[in-house]
Design an enzyme around this catalytic site. Structure first.
Site, short mmCIF file in Angstrom:
data_model
loop_
_atom_site.label_atom_id
_atom_site.label_comp_id
_atom_site.label_asym_id
_atom_site.label_seq_id
_atom_site.Cartn_x
_atom_site.Cartn_y
_atom_site.Cartn_z
N SER A 142 0.85 -1.20 0.00
CA SER A 142 0.00 0.00 0.00
C SER A 142 0.88 1.24 0.00
O SER A 142 2.03 1.21 0.47
CB SER A 142 -0.86 0.02 1.27
OG SER A 142 -1.44 1.29 1.48
N TYR A 155 -2.18 -0.69 10.32
CA TYR A 155 -2.25 -0.97 8.87
C TYR A 155 -0.96 -0.52 8.17
O TYR A 155 -0.35 -1.27 7.41
CB TYR A 155 -3.47 -0.25 8.30
CG TYR A 155 -3.72 -0.53 6.83
CD1 TYR A 155 -4.34 -1.71 6.44
CD2 TYR A 155 -3.37 0.40 5.85
CE1 TYR A 155 -4.59 -1.96 5.09
CE2 TYR A 155 -3.61 0.15 4.51
CZ TYR A 155 -4.22 -1.02 4.13
OH TYR A 155 -4.46 -1.27 2.80
#
Ligand code: NAI
Length: 250
Positions: A142, A155
């Protein structure tokens, strides 16, 4: 456009029931790959597998036993395993939660699914891939693993970890002709972030291209890295973010 070098390849896509995983599975199946979708979501996963002409297997990526069963079943069925897309992931905690307010449970759940899940995948597939002379693995990381994106400590840390693990695995597996790369999507319209982002210029800082991605745009990069078209590419990550991290303060 047809992607060369996917024909006949046997590829597992984790978290393939929907979103980026489903788009990637469909993309590779279209070019002749035999795709095994795995997910926690049995109904959605089965539906997606039928749509693309692939298989579905129930799979929790945090479970060592599940990984062994998924890989054994795939190899029994097709005689080989050429590719793995470690795509399954979760975003825990309310978006924008600062470290000060983040719970240990939420932080650790991100690490368990997004990072330990990838580790287990790498460890389980390396034997079968070695046995048939090589393979290609793509880990979906990501843009939150590229900078200090506030409010996503678990995350973001998991995705920084995925990028690091990708490079470690690439150096370990390279001599066995197994390539390992990562893709860093920017904001993409999937069920994971419905309600937080929108396709046009929404409440997410706009990318230079002026919109967020659709899953099919991420699937192109993943499929390229799995395919033989990327035969000399390993240990890198490709960012697909509409220029978001190229901004002056990106
Ligand atoms: P999604 O929520 O639509 O799809 C993720 C899939 O993973 C779901 O089908 C879910 O059931 C499955 N999954 C979750 N936990 C699992 C587990 N323990 N075992 C097996 N399957 C599990 O999300 P999306 O957006 O398609 O995400 C795919 C990947 O892309 C994730 O790794 C995510 O972190 C990454 N990503 C997504 C971005 C976005 O804006 N949507 C941006 C950057 C990265």
């Amino acid at each position: 456009m047809t992607m060369t070098g996917l024909q006949g390849k046997v590829v597992i896509v984790t978290g393939g029931a929907r979103g980026i995983g489903a788009a990637t599975a469909a993309r590779m199946a279209r070019d002749g790959a035999k795709v095994v979708i795995t997910d926690l979501l049995d109904d959605e996963g089965t539906k997606t597998a039928i749509q693309i002409g692939g298989d579905f297997l129930h799979h929790d990526v945090t479970s060592e036993d599940d990984w062994q069963r998924v890989v054994d079943t795939t190899v029994e069925r097709y005689g080989r395993l050429d590719g793995l897309v470690n795509n399954a992931g979760i975003a825990t905690g309310a978006p924008g939660t600062p470290i000060e307010n983040e719970t240990l449970d939420s932080f650790e759940r991100s690490l368990k699914v997004n990072l330990s899940g990838v580790f287990l995948g790498l460890r389980t597939v390396v034997g079968p891939m070695k046995a048939t002379g090589g393979g290609s693995i793509v880990n979906v990381a990501s843009v939150t693993g590229l900078s200090g994106f506030p409010g996503v400590s678990g995350y973001g840390a998991s995705k920084w970890g995925v990028r690091g693990l990708t490079k470690i695995a690439a150096t370990e597996f390279g001599p066995h002709r197994i390539r390992v790369n990562a893709v860093n999507p920017g904001a993409t319209l999937t069920p994971m972030n419905e309600g937080h982002v929108q396709l046009g210029e929404g409440n997410f800082p706009p990318a230079p291209l002026g919109r967020i991605a659709v899953p099919e745009e991420i699937a192109e990069a993943v499929s390229f890295l799995i395919s033989d078209a990327a035969s000399y590419t390993t240990g890198v990550d490709i960012t697909v973010d509409g220029g978001w991290t190229a901004r002056p303060n990106g």
